[in-house]
Design an enzyme around this catalytic site. Structure first.
Site, PDB file in Angstrom:
ATOM      1  N   THR A 199      18.213 -36.021  36.608  1.00 51.63           N
ATOM      2  CA  THR A 199      19.446 -35.264  36.413  1.00 51.63           C
ATOM      3  C   THR A 199      19.695 -34.376  37.622  1.00 51.63           C
ATOM      4  O   THR A 199      19.072 -34.565  38.681  1.00 51.63           O
ATOM      5  CB  THR A 199      19.382 -34.451  35.103  1.00 51.63           C
ATOM      6  N   ASN A 200      20.600 -33.428  37.507  1.00 45.65           N
ATOM      7  CA  ASN A 200      20.900 -32.487  38.588  1.00 45.65           C
ATOM      8  C   ASN A 200      21.362 -31.182  37.955  1.00 45.65           C
ATOM      9  O   ASN A 200      21.603 -31.130  36.756  1.00 45.65           O
ATOM     10  CB  ASN A 200      21.981 -33.084  39.510  1.00 45.65           C
TER      11      ASN A 200
END
Ligand code: CTP
Length: 411
Positions: A220-221
């Site tokens: 993810t980020n």
């Protein structure tokens, strides 16, 4: 710094009330004009006459004391004051102020007051420690009030603890600092938004995506979704029917917006493209993971004796590019979060993905962008359009982007 200040002193009902008499006297000596507002319960501890003598002004206690005057006239004190202090501030007034409740004279004036305000909590140690009171104080500090921590010491109930009101000289000093700093707990007064998107159907993607590696791990980020949320709220305020397709973020549904919660890029693509069919405007503000693990493990991956792990990633669908391929008469907006490249990279993405506008931002700028409340962007469009916006709150940036969208729809 307090010389010439028009000081509103709120006094609420606590045993520390008697210290406020000394506080008022010191404030006058410092050159301030002082007007006192007492709550009903404060008058049980100290007589209004005492504060009247010490402040040299009548003491207000009751919103409806003079039937001839309206409540609106009564809150003139909120206009008059240049700075306010509430000392002692009981759990009651903190709770009211934190929740916008105005049911007596002091709480009404405080809500209507638009200047810097110092709150000086003082109460029983168990009350002071109560999570509800702590939450009120934290919320008020978050709104811009100066909340002066209570001191540790001997309390009225005969034991020592946190909850004691600081001594008047310390309060005067803190007030002088606040007056110099000029911090104001002021709401951004909602600006009337133009209704230039009335009836327009808008799809917005927001937040990150999560690409599972196994049942407990994912790629993810740090996207918070705040930009997409700001856009959704702004578009809604301008009259649009908004569908917000959101990856996993910790934000509540904006009122009046249809929210579709998704996890992966594929789910986001499915939901966004389904909504795209009937829409007039699409804005891709999501930080979509470009790749996903090719084959997520059905069970949690055990490290075992392995000294490494190969993870093969495959491309995710590019939602913005897919929208660009069948854009029709829609207005299409993308984002370009760059770490080094300039707006020309945003222009390259705009042209290659078929968007009308791409909003460029440099994710390396401290305090801006990912997760922050503010951002600084450049709106990049056809014909060499470059409009720099900010640093500014994401809400304001959202409106400026929508100004451009509305203008494109008029062409
Ligand atoms: N975007 C998208 N779907 C993807 C990847 C990106 O819709 N799978 C959208 C984003 O929402 C954003 C824009 O494309 O509006 C730019 O995304 P970005 O990741 O910055 O650009 P990329 O084209 O992926 O280029 P690169 O990662 O090489 O910088």
């Amino acid at each position: 710094m307090l010389a010439g200040a028009r000081l509103l002193v709120g006094v609420t009902g606590g045993i520390a009330c008697y210290k406020s008499v000394d506080l008022c006297s010191r404030l006058r000596k410092a050159g301030a004009e002082v007007r006192v507002v007492m709550t009903e319960s404060a008058t049980r501890f100290v007589s209004p006459l005492t504060f009247q003598s010490i402040s040299g002004n009548p003491v207000a206690t009751d919103l409806f004391a003079t039937p001839a005057q309206s409540a609106v006239e009564h809150i003139w004190l909120a206009e008059w004051a240049s700075i306010a202090v509430v000392a002692p501030a009981t759990a009651d007034i903190l709770g009211k102020l934190a929740h916008g409740i105005a049911d007596d004279y002091l709480s009404t004036i405080l809500l209507a007051f638009a200047g810097p305000a110092l709150l000086v909590p003082a109460m029983n140690r168990m009350m002071y420690a109560h999570p509800a009171v702590q939450a009120s104080m934290a919320a008020l500090a978050g709104m811009g009030y100066d909340v002066m921590p209570a001191e540790y010491g001997h309390l009225a109930e005969g034991v020592s603890g946190w909850g004691r009101m600081p001594e008047p000289p310390a309060i005067v000093e803190r007030l002088a600092g606040l007056a110099a700093e000029g911090r104001v707990p002021r709401p951004e007064l909602p600006q009337p938004a133009p209704r230039d998107l009335d009836g327009v159907s808008v799809v917005i993607t927001a937040g990150p995506t999560q690409e599972p590696i196994d049942p407990v791990r994912f790629i993810t980020n740090p996207s918070s979704g705040k930009t997409g949320w700001a856009l959704a709220e702004a578009a809604r305020a301008r009259g649009a029917a908004v569908t917000l397709v959101a990856g996993p973020v910790a934000l509540p549904d904006p009122p009046g917006v249809r929210v579709v919660r998704v996890r992966t890029a594929q789910e986001m693509a499915d939901a966004a493209l389904a909504a795209y069919d009937g829409c007039d405007v699409a804005i891709c503000a999501a930080a979509v993971s470009d790749f996903r693990p090719e084959a997520p493990a059905p069970e949690k991956i055990k490290k075992g004796e392995q000294d490494g792990l190969d993870l093969r990633l495959v491309r995710n669908p590019d939602i913005l590019a897919a929208m660009g391929r069948r854009k029709g008469r829609r207005v299409l907006v993308g984002f370009a979060a760059e770490a080094g490249a300039g707006p020309e990279e945003a222009e390259r993405k705009r042209a290659s993905k078929g968007a009308d506008l791409v909003v460029y931002n440099d994710v390396r700028r401290p305090g801006l962008g990912f997760g922050a409340d503010d951002n600084a962007v450049v709106v990049v469009g056809a014909g060499g359009l470059r409009e720099a916006i900010g640093p500014a709150p994401k809400r304001e940036i959202a409106h400026r982007i929508l100004d451009r969208v509305a203008a494109l729809r008029r062409i």
